[in-house]
Write a protein that holds these residues in place. Structure first.
Motif: not given
Length: 377
Positions: A210-229
């Motif tokens: 679900e996270l992939f689907e929600m954020l795949k078109n929302k920019g190159r990088l997303h950092e939250f806590s120790q996660r990096l998308l």
């Protein structure tokens, strides 16, 4: 000033009062000890930068105290300045042998002690500056070694994926590469209307999908806590355990991950393109095979028609040679009939030449197809 904490040690209270009076208007924190053992008890908690240490004391001499301090790794860095009523060369040499950095002889004046402390302050400033330079150089060296090792892993990865021709194998290679950096990852590939998910332990959880689907078109990088998308057009990557305790390493690994995903996307595009070309090659081969079959079928049909015509004309010619003499025709009539038959045969020969031209044209087309097929492979 680097010098802020001083410990004065002397078994004579009067001497301590003099030191206290000299330093009272300076920006120092001053503590006092009356003996060597008391000094050693205080030093690790107080951790002064300079100790003004009397040489001649009961129980434990200043030399013994200094040697004890210098033999302890936690106090060896403290600057020791001996305070003594004797200032002979032998006394000074013994003090330096014990590990002291300076020596002052009693009685001393205000300016002399202040001057020596000013010099020691400069020593501390330069020492702290050197320590910072060493620390920075050490950090740079370790970062360079770490980066070199990491870049070696990346180079190996880039070289290895160049041989991969299957998207599933490429995803596994990506996850294995990231695992070599101690990174736990989830990956999404999107190509040819296909969406595939891969994880270190086999299956991505529903929330990750679900996270992939929600954020795949929302920019190159997303950092939250120790996660990096990280999002690219064909690939999304989620790192679950980015290093949070070391900002330098965190930034370096983030840059590495972005580069790795970028290279992986290019290889995925290359695989997709190759698969597309392979599919087109199969279709082209099928078309070439069909054309070849049709051409040769048509040539065979033309040859068969030519042979049939020859048989028909030969039979007609034989029949005419038998029948005409019995038909009671005059010479002009016979010549007319033979002429018409001869024209018909000549026309048939002309059609045979057309068949030869068709064969030659078909041969040229087959040659061009063969060259095209060889170039596309």
């Amino acid at each position: 000033m680097a010098l802020t904490k001083i410990l004065a040690v002397d078994d004579e209270p009067f001497n301590l009062e003099i030191i206290e009076e000299i330093l009272e208007d300076l920006d120092f924190e001053l503590r006092l000890a009356n003996s060597g053992p008391e000094c050693l008890d205080m030093v690790e908690d107080y951790m002064p930068q300079v100790i003004l240490l009397d040489v001649s004391m009961p129980q434990m001499s200043g030399y013994e105290v200094c040697k004890t301090l210098k033999s302890n790794p936690s106090t060896a860095h403290i600057i020791v300045m001996f305070v003594s009523a004797r200032g002979t060369v032998e006394e000074r040499m013994e003090g330096y042998s014990a590990g002291a950095e300076d020596y002052i002889v009693k009685p001393f004046g205000h300016d002399e002690l202040r001057s020596k402390l000013k010099n020691l302050n400069q020593v501390l400033v330069e020492k702290q500056s050197l320590e910072k330079q060493v620390e920075a150089a050490t950090s740079t060296a370790f970062n360079a070694m770490a980066n070199s090792s990491e870049m070696g892993q990346i180079v190996n990865y880039v070289e290895s994926i160049a041989l991969i021709t299957n998207p599933d194998d490429l995803a596994k290679a990506l996850i294995d590469c990231l695992q070599s950096f101690d990174l736990q990852s989830n990956v999404e590939f999107r190509y040819d209307s296909i969406v595939k998910h891969y994880a270190l332990h086999g299956v991505c959880s529903p929330i990750v999908i679900e996270l992939f689907e929600m954020l795949k078109n929302k920019g190159r990088l997303h950092e939250f806590s120790q996660r990096l998308l990280v999002n690219y057009e064909l690939i999304s990557l989620l790192i679950l355990n980015m290093p949070g305790h070391d900002p330098d390493k965190h930034g370096r690994i983030r840059d590495h991950v972005c580069f790795i995903v970028s290279v992986t996307e290019q290889q995925l595009r290359a695989i997709i393109t190759k698969n597309l070309l392979d599919a087109q090659q199969v279709k082209l081969n099928a078309v070439a095979s069909t054309v070849h079959s049709k051409f040769h079928g048509l040539i065979d049909l033309l040859n068969e028609n030519r042979l049939n015509n020859e048989q028909v004309f030969k039979k007609l010619q034989e029949e005419l040679e038998v029948r005409i003499p019995t038909m009671g025709l005059d010479e002009d009539q016979e010549i007319f009939i033979y002429k018409k038959v001869d024209e018909t045969i000549q026309n048939s020969v002309a059609r045979e030449e057309s068949v030869i031209q068709v064969k030659e044209a078909f041969a040229d087309i087959e040659t061009e197809l063969s060259i095209l097929l060889n170039h596309s492979q």
